[in-house]
Design an enzyme around this catalytic site. Structure first.
Site, PDB file in Angstrom:
ATOM      1  CE  LYS A 127      40.738  44.444  46.439  1.00  0.00           C
ATOM      2  NZ  LYS A 127      39.739  44.961  45.661  1.00  0.00           N
ATOM      3  CB  SER A 165      40.943  39.482  45.574  1.00  0.00           C
ATOM      4  OG  SER A 165      41.039  40.787  46.095  1.00  0.00           O
ATOM      5  CE  LYS A 174      41.141  42.400  42.872  1.00  0.00           C
ATOM      6  NZ  LYS A 174      39.799  42.331  42.402  1.00  0.00           N
ATOM      7  CD  GLU A 226      39.595  44.674  39.740  1.00  0.00           C
ATOM      8  OE1 GLU A 226      40.555  43.799  39.693  1.00  0.00           O
ATOM      9  OE2 GLU A 226      38.570  44.609  40.191  1.00  0.00           O
ATOM     10  CE  LYS A 228      33.942  43.037  42.032  1.00  0.00           C
ATOM     11  NZ  LYS A 228      34.221  44.315  42.855  1.00  0.00           N
ATOM     12  N   GLY A 238      34.482  39.154  42.463  1.00  0.00           N
ATOM     13  CA  GLY A 238      33.879  38.982  43.728  1.00  0.00           C
ATOM     14  C   GLY A 238      33.502  39.927  44.565  1.00  0.00           C
ATOM     15  CG  ASP A 285      41.092  46.081  42.417  1.00  0.00           C
ATOM     16  OD1 ASP A 285      40.751  47.207  41.746  1.00  0.00           O
ATOM     17  OD2 ASP A 285      40.044  45.312  42.824  1.00  0.00           O
ATOM     18  CG  ASP A 335      35.409  46.210  40.228  1.00  0.00           C
ATOM     19  OD1 ASP A 335      34.262  46.383  39.923  1.00  0.00           O
ATOM     20  OD2 ASP A 335      36.021  46.019  41.171  1.00  0.00           O
TER      21      ASP A 335
HETATM   22  O1  OSB Z   1      37.257  45.548  43.862  1.00  0.00           O
HETATM   23  O2  OSB Z   1      37.167  43.482  43.457  1.00  0.00           O
HETATM   24  C1  OSB Z   1      37.037  44.295  44.234  1.00  0.00           C
HETATM   25  C2  OSB Z   1      36.026  42.717  47.613  1.00  0.00           C
HETATM   26  C3  OSB Z   1      35.158  43.583  47.982  1.00  0.00           C
HETATM   27  C4  OSB Z   1      34.995  44.801  47.260  1.00  0.00           C
HETATM   28  C5  OSB Z   1      35.345  45.029  46.127  1.00  0.00           C
HETATM   29  C6  OSB Z   1      36.283  44.166  45.518  1.00  0.00           C
HETATM   30  C7  OSB Z   1      36.564  42.918  46.304  1.00  0.00           C
HETATM   31  C8  OSB Z   1      37.890  42.123  45.896  1.00  0.00           C
HETATM   32  C9  OSB Z   1      37.561  40.549  46.683  1.00  0.00           C
HETATM   33  O3  OSB Z   1      38.682  42.243  45.285  1.00  0.00           O
HETATM   34  C10 OSB Z   1      37.190  39.579  45.600  1.00  0.00           C
HETATM   35  C11 OSB Z   1      36.770  38.201  46.316  1.00  0.00           C
HETATM   36  O4  OSB Z   1      37.579  37.498  46.588  1.00  0.00           O
HETATM   37  O5  OSB Z   1      35.544  38.013  46.487  1.00  0.00           O
HETATM   38 MG    MG Z   2      37.889  45.776  42.106  1.00  0.00          MG
END
Ligand code: OSB
Ligand code: MG
Length: 375
Positions: free
Chosen positions: A168, A140, A166, A218, A267, A295, A193, A243
């Protein structure tokens, strides 16, 4: 699970703060450190560890590490103190009286699961009915200052053989980066995402994302929405993945019935623990919805739970499980998560979650700790 716990000898809570190797920017915050609440439950010479997936601030979820600390201390642990010769199921039934606070509940559930697995000399995946296999990896990538930096990060991830990328996005910061990414990497497995940055009135922007051959989008809309996602999903070719909107099995059933998504990011901490996550992945598998493991920039403790979870059969897509060195210079556990040359990740060997907390690192990263002893 199958086994019972005679009694708990002590519980210890820690707040640790680990610097991230690089800041992680999302549509809701920029994180430079990982702050995690950890719980160690000790019984008859064996320790079980859990990690809370909350953050210090309520920007991703309403829970924070401080609210979880409060709920664990004031409501969850006192329930366990009273119990003798008890099963995990009995604990979780007691927890049902407390509404919400899934991340706090998951922290305790995780520590008890690790403890139960270690007591039986079993790896966690066996205890929860998973299959011994390697896990797919995914990365991510946070919002970058400019598209060149983003391309650089993607190049680096591809050289490590991550199974999917992924990125952001946030409103107004999606078309340009995606265009550049697809010009440079036309064939990679790619998803975005939005962390709830759009609303139904932005549907025309979201429709444009269909042009980028994305595996999924996402959480485009509000964190507590299922209805407007169903309207957007009808207008999009690209699958929506939820999510933030999914906190329990009822949310999953509503989302599936409304057609709010085609994919779910599980999660385990957000849905109240590994056992709830197991029920959800099973339900999704029976209803044609693919799931993957999200994650929360976890330390090696939380990351190990995510790895064991992905041995269950519903986890058909690569998750946000990346190698340790992508988050931390130094983690509190050994061994670190590493990617094999084909991008897969091994389940850590050994009992329970299979990683060990290194005491001197725990001490160095601990900002707060509290020990509760029982007679
Ligand atoms: O939206 O998935 C998410 C990290 C912190 C809070 C929300 C998210 C995330 C990530 C990172 O996308 C995922 C990771 O590498 O742990
Ligand atoms: Mg997310």
């Amino acid at each position: 699970m199958l086994n019972r716990i005679n009694h708990i000898d002590s519980m210890e809570l820690f707040i640790v703060k680990l610097p991230l190797v690089e800041p992680f920017e999302t549509s809701f915050a920029i994180e430079t450190h990982k702050e995690a609440l950890l719980l160690k439950i000790s019984s008859e010479g064996i320790d079980g560890w859990g990690e809370c997936v909350a953050s210090p601030d309520p920007y991703y979820s309403s829970e924070t590490n401080e609210t979880a600390l409060h709920i664990i201390r004031a409501f969850l642990l006192p329930l366990i103190i009273k119990m003798k010769n008890f099963s995990l199921q009995e604990v979780l039934e007691e927890f049902e009286r407390i509404r919400g606070h899934n991340m706090a509940k998951a922290t305790v559930e995780n520590a008890l699961l690790d403890l139960l697995a270690r007591k039986q000399n079993l790896p966690l995946y066996e205890l929860i009915g998973g299959e011994k296999k390697r896990i797919m990896s995914g990365i991510s990538i946070g919002i970058k200052k400019n598209p060149d930096e983003l391309l650089e990060s993607i190049k680096k991830a591809l050289s490590k053989q991550y199974h999917r990328i992924k990125i952001k996005i946030r409103k107004g910061r999606e078309i340009e980066p995606l265009t550049r990414v697809r010009e440079n990497f036309p064939d990679i497995k790619l998803m975005v995402d939005a962390n709830a940055d759009y609303s139904i009135s932005d549907i025309e922007i979201l429709k444009q994302l269909d042009d980028y051959d994305l595996m999924m989008i996402e959480q485009p809309l509000e964190y507590d929405d299922l209805y407007f996602h169903s309207l957007v999903q009808k207008e999009l070719q690209t699958p929506i993945c939820l999510d933030e909107s999914i906190e329990n099995l009822n949310d999953v059933k509503t989302a599936i019935n409304l057609g709010s998504c085609r994919i779910i990011n599980i999660k385990q901490g957000r849905v109240g623990g590994i056992l709830n996550a197991k029920v959800i992945q099973d339900y999704c598998r029976n209803n044609g919805i693919k799931v993957w493991s999200g994650g929360m920039l976890e330390t090696g403790i939380g990351r190990a739970f995510n790895i064991h979870l992905q041995t269950l059969p519903g986890f058909l897509l690569p998750g946000d499980t990346s190698e340790t060195s992508r988050y931390f210079q130094e983690d509190i556990v050994e061994p670190p998560v590493t990617l094999q040359t084909d991008g897969f990740i091994d389940i850590p060997e050994g009992d329970g979650i299979g990683v060990r907390v290194i005491p001197d690192r725990l001490t160095r990263f601990t900002a707060f700790s509290e020990k509760i002893e029982y007679k």
